[in-house]
Scaffold this motif. Sequence first.
Motif: not given
Length: 531
Positions: A310-325
Amino acid sequence: MKIGTQKGLPLLLGLIVLILSQLLAACGGSTPSNNPNAPVDLSVWVYPAIPEVAAPPADWELTKVVRQKLNINLKVTLIPTGDDGDAKLNAAAAANDLPDLFQINTSSSSNSTFLKWIDLGLVSPVDKLLPMMPQRTKDRYSNATLNKLMTVNGSLYALQEATPLTKRQGLFIRKDWLDKLGLQPPKTLDDLLKVAEAFTTRDPDGNRKNDTYGFGAYTLSSAPTLGGQFDFIYGAYGLPGVWNTSTPGKISLNLRDPNYLKATEFIKKMADEKVIDPDWTTLKLDDYRARWKQGKYGIFVEDFCAAICQANYQPFDTNNPNGQLVPLNPPQGPDGKAYIGTFSQLGFRMGVSKKAMDGGKGPAIAKLMEWLNSGEGYYLAGFGKEGVNYKLDSQGNISTEGLAVPFTAHEVGPSIQIRNMVLNGTTPELKVRYPSFKTKNGRMIDPINVYQTFAAMPSLDVTSNFAIKTAANQGDVNRYVDEGLIQFVTGQKPLNDSSWNTFVKGLDGLGVSDWENSAQQSLQEKGLLNK
């Protein structure tokens, strides 16, 4: 002679002093170090489980309990990470002042240093400790291959554990980009190139800017390869990692296999097609991670938790709310081969100084390690105080629900800095260490599910290769290979059969053949060479 006379009194006192001194000497005196009931002073050096937080506090609950219940005065010192840690341990060894119990880094260079300490008589065999801690030995020190690696002249010199998480790293792909462009996950290297081209040229993020790359990478020259970022491409030709052990009874560098050239040609093709971030040769790890979190890469290699916790994914989630890794299976090469990379079973390991063993501290070390293996010691070192930092649910599973200061909180970090001495990788433990969470748009992400997906992918076990000692000029070998491969891939040097043969022949000038012979001998001596 009359005792009461003045003349006889000094003689009497002298006899009393002499007798008392002899009695004290015979009893070993009354100093705490020779008192069987006195606490044993035990120094332990370990690398911090959480480098970004402080050392255990002065009023650490664990040291109090260890004193009360084990009769041990425990002093824990955190070893700095990186070169500073190596320097600290080397200085202690040079002064013949290694701590009683100390963690040994699993890098090849640290292992070579540890072997030198054994040769110098600074480290003790640990065989006799195993029966003193029967459950921990059964749980952690029963791997035959790992014990062979830590055996020198018939004696076991380290308490070597298997790592709970062996295959942490894998390929991620942007599923949202695949869906937007109507593409399927690539199954072969040719598919990978086509998808990477689309991710680079067809504006998958929809911002109308030419700012995305199909593949992101960085280099790490700690071994004679381009680094783990490209292992899956060499793996598609059956050659992940450094060493080739596919021929029974023989070991050699993967570089000598003709397919290594073919894999390098494919990477050059990716660079020529401009689907790799052009800064890949100069990026540091932090820069690389910043870019995929910004949403610049469609495909990249990463540790499961570094990407999806969660803590590491949060910046990606903020920048890409519809992104899916999502995890991507390693693509197959021309002959159908596929490896995501290599893995090792090597995990946490500890050494014992000869001074400690000669000083009779072996039983106290075994007592401490056994206590930390389960029950109160396991929970206290791994998760903090019960009812404050963790609790057990009705099934006995660890939970943080409803707790104001769970063990995952930053302020609890100093109290669980030795948790690597206790963690065992059971599913209940992993679930609480890597909890599921919801993204901004409500999707549920389960990091352990991602890890298990990676773990099921084909990967080459290179645990035995840890027996191989580093070359005397390892830094020169690494630089030669790393720089040569980069020059080929980036077009600074032509890549063809002739230039490649010249490159490989250049290894001989660095004494690599001697290194290969040494590697073969080391594996043979320990019975670890493929037959």
